[in-house]
Write an enzyme that holds these catalytic residues in place. Sequence first.
Site, PDB file in Angstrom:
ATOM      1  N   ASP A  54       0.822  -1.227   0.000  1.00 46.24           N
ATOM      2  CA  ASP A  54       0.000   0.000   0.000  1.00 46.24           C
ATOM      3  C   ASP A  54       0.849   1.267   0.000  1.00 46.24           C
ATOM      4  O   ASP A  54       0.605   2.169  -0.786  1.00 46.24           O
ATOM      5  CB  ASP A  54      -1.068  -0.005   1.107  1.00 46.24           C
ATOM      6  CG  ASP A  54      -0.534  -0.102   2.531  1.00 46.24           C
ATOM      7  OD1 ASP A  54       0.672  -0.388   2.705  1.00 46.24           O
ATOM      8  OD2 ASP A  54      -1.332   0.105   3.463  1.00 46.24           O
ATOM      9  N   GLY A 145      -5.230  -5.481  18.199  1.00 49.46           N
ATOM     10  CA  GLY A 145      -3.831  -5.870  18.089  1.00 49.46           C
ATOM     11  C   GLY A 145      -3.632  -7.222  17.430  1.00 49.46           C
ATOM     12  O   GLY A 145      -2.561  -7.809  17.540  1.00 49.46           O
ATOM     13  N   ALA A 146      -4.644  -7.735  16.727  1.00 54.81           N
ATOM     14  CA  ALA A 146      -4.545  -9.047  16.079  1.00 54.81           C
ATOM     15  C   ALA A 146      -4.282  -8.901  14.585  1.00 54.81           C
ATOM     16  O   ALA A 146      -4.400  -9.861  13.828  1.00 54.81           O
ATOM     17  CB  ALA A 146      -5.827  -9.847  16.315  1.00 54.81           C
ATOM     18  N   SER A 151      -8.160  -0.598  14.941  1.00 50.31           N
ATOM     19  CA  SER A 151      -7.940   0.854  14.984  1.00 50.31           C
ATOM     20  C   SER A 151      -8.649   1.540  13.819  1.00 50.31           C
ATOM     21  O   SER A 151      -9.298   2.580  14.010  1.00 50.31           O
ATOM     22  CB  SER A 151      -6.443   1.181  14.986  1.00 50.31           C
ATOM     23  OG  SER A 151      -5.807   0.709  13.835  1.00 50.31           O
ATOM     24  N   ASP A 195      -6.362  -0.138   5.428  1.00 49.30           N
ATOM     25  CA  ASP A 195      -7.276  -0.555   6.486  1.00 49.30           C
ATOM     26  C   ASP A 195      -8.527   0.315   6.517  1.00 49.30           C
ATOM     27  O   ASP A 195      -9.645  -0.176   6.645  1.00 49.30           O
ATOM     28  CB  ASP A 195      -6.574  -0.489   7.847  1.00 49.30           C
ATOM     29  CG  ASP A 195      -5.328  -1.349   7.890  1.00 49.30           C
ATOM     30  OD1 ASP A 195      -5.152  -2.177   6.977  1.00 49.30           O
ATOM     31  OD2 ASP A 195      -4.538  -1.193   8.839  1.00 49.30           O
ATOM     32  N   TYR A 247       8.446  -1.893  10.777  1.00 48.69           N
ATOM     33  CA  TYR A 247       7.590  -1.333   9.721  1.00 48.69           C
ATOM     34  C   TYR A 247       8.263  -0.115   9.094  1.00 48.69           C
ATOM     35  O   TYR A 247       8.377  -0.008   7.870  1.00 48.69           O
ATOM     36  CB  TYR A 247       6.227  -0.962  10.303  1.00 48.69           C
ATOM     37  CG  TYR A 247       5.270  -0.368   9.307  1.00 48.69           C
ATOM     38  CD1 TYR A 247       4.445  -1.185   8.541  1.00 48.69           C
ATOM     39  CD2 TYR A 247       5.190   1.008   9.111  1.00 48.69           C
ATOM     40  CE1 TYR A 247       3.559  -0.648   7.614  1.00 48.69           C
ATOM     41  CE2 TYR A 247       4.319   1.557   8.196  1.00 48.69           C
ATOM     42  CZ  TYR A 247       3.501   0.735   7.455  1.00 48.69           C
ATOM     43  OH  TYR A 247       2.637   1.279   6.540  1.00 48.69           O
TER      44      TYR A 247
HETATM   45  P1  ADP Z   1      -5.135  -3.419  15.173  1.00 49.71           P
HETATM   46  O1  ADP Z   1      -5.599  -2.226  14.417  1.00 49.71           O
HETATM   47  O2  ADP Z   1      -4.432  -4.413  14.320  1.00 49.71           O
HETATM   48  O3  ADP Z   1      -6.210  -4.064  15.989  1.00 49.71           O
HETATM   49  P2  ADP Z   1      -3.596  -1.413  16.509  1.00 49.71           P
HETATM   50  O4  ADP Z   1      -2.473  -1.453  17.463  1.00 49.71           O
HETATM   51  O5  ADP Z   1      -3.436  -0.635  15.258  1.00 49.71           O
HETATM   52  O6  ADP Z   1      -4.036  -2.911  16.214  1.00 49.71           O
HETATM   53  O7  ADP Z   1      -4.866  -0.789  17.247  1.00 49.71           O
HETATM   54  C1  ADP Z   1      -5.264  -1.298  18.493  1.00 49.71           C
HETATM   55  C2  ADP Z   1      -5.561  -0.140  19.419  1.00 49.71           C
HETATM   56  O8  ADP Z   1      -6.737   0.555  18.963  1.00 49.71           O
HETATM   57  C3  ADP Z   1      -5.906  -0.573  20.824  1.00 49.71           C
HETATM   58  O9  ADP Z   1      -4.740  -0.717  21.613  1.00 49.71           O
HETATM   59  C4  ADP Z   1      -6.763   0.581  21.318  1.00 49.71           C
HETATM   60  O10 ADP Z   1      -5.961   1.688  21.687  1.00 49.71           O
HETATM   61  C5  ADP Z   1      -7.503   0.978  20.061  1.00 49.71           C
HETATM   62  N1  ADP Z   1      -8.822   0.331  19.963  1.00 49.71           N
HETATM   63  C6  ADP Z   1      -9.258  -0.493  18.996  1.00 49.71           C
HETATM   64  N2  ADP Z   1     -10.535  -0.851  19.208  1.00 49.71           N
HETATM   65  C7  ADP Z   1     -10.925  -0.239  20.345  1.00 49.71           C
HETATM   66  C8  ADP Z   1     -12.141  -0.179  21.099  1.00 49.71           C
HETATM   67  N3  ADP Z   1     -13.228  -0.848  20.704  1.00 49.71           N
HETATM   68  N4  ADP Z   1     -12.147   0.564  22.216  1.00 49.71           N
HETATM   69  C9  ADP Z   1     -11.066   1.246  22.614  1.00 49.71           C
HETATM   70  N5  ADP Z   1      -9.911   1.240  21.951  1.00 49.71           N
HETATM   71  C10 ADP Z   1      -9.826   0.513  20.838  1.00 49.71           C
HETATM   72 MG    MG Z   2      -4.346  -0.822  13.417  1.00 57.75          MG
END
Ligand code: ADP
Ligand code: MG
Length: 409
Positions: A54, A145-146, A151, A195, A247
Amino acid sequence: MTPTDPTAPAPGAGTDPSTAPEAVARAFEELYGSAPEGVWAAPGRVNLIGEYTDFNEGSVMPLALPHTVVAAVSRRTDGVLRLHSANAPDPAAALVELRTAELAPRSGGGWAAYPAGVLWALARAGHRAVLDGADVHLASTVPTGAGLSSSAALEVATALALDELYALGLDRPGLARLAQQAENAYVGVPCGVMDQMASACCVPGHALHLDCRDLSTRQVPFDLGAHGLRLLVVDTRVQHALGDGAYAERRAGCEQGARELGVSHLRDVPYDTLPDALARLGDERVRRYVRHVVSDEQRVAQVTALLGAGTPEALRAIGGVLTAGHHSLRYDLRVSCPELDLVVGVANAAGAHGARMTGGGFGGSALVLVEESAAPVVGDAVRAAFDRAGHRAPRIFDATPSAGARRLG
Ligand code: ADP
Ligand code: MG
């Protein structure tokens, strides 16, 4: 032992009753004292093929998951932004109150920086009406975080709600770009736009072919079930700390490769000129990165063609392309990890058509393309291998191509 359905114990498979729109609206009312003006949802995603392409202005092919972030939102008039999440990483910081006029990039704020960053990015783009503020309550089934983009789901759900409530008239790519700016500039994460585009633009039953240069999209029919196939997500539930710096390092390496090859982005290196291009690069590391990006771009084209052909053989042949993509990420880009390699090796040995890590790597999730009838055996084999290796049990569920962001109520 009878093989279990690999998706049977999958938590949060998009149907968690606490994220039903009525439940989220009720929780909003209990929290803020009045019903929300509306409820919106935005999904997480998996990327079928095209990894680290991307930011090279190449192509990707994500699909939306049934897992969503649901946002109940109302406008305010006093310049206050209240954010509450039922899934905050730290429950003590579930409710955050900010003044919209004081939002500043990289000012911390933990999870709340994602939705606050969206409001900030909208205002910065000239949509100053949003500075009046909002009350937001969020509930989510997207694992965080999976590598499934919780996010982006959080950002896009917030962006769509604000767009509709404040009648900003943004189109989906415009919303995605602003959500990406929120993550890049406000939160401080240098992600590409895939994303947010996936969360904003996907439609059910399709993968999204996205050209990251001009954000043009094509909905590619993706109906594996009709052909007796399943695409499984295996969430390894590990995230190695290495990821962040790696990254940026891969990104810088790709930019160096493009500079040395005299193109603006690696997307401009045609696949059939790859041997020539590699011969012109002095640095072994940059050569590997270029080989990954240019060949993965070719794999996006291959998968697009196979999906277009739509025959049973063509759909199964996607498996081999996925596995080739994994090898490229493992050996050339070097962003895989033992857990992801274990999923791919074990799934393929147990009869999957193919598998690869998906997302940024160093943990997160893998995709497995498998015959419907073989899915239980493959799922069990992966679980058993994780158990033997002393890893936490992985989460396994179906990547059913689902809807992008939408209003629920
Ligand atoms: P991914 O986007 O792969 O899940 P990221 O590290 O980019 O991982 O984003 C995860 C972060 O986004 C979490 O640590 C939190 O800060 C935030 N987040 C995601 N979903 C939620 C939610 N439903 N409520 C609060 N924070 C969230
Ligand atoms: Mg993310």
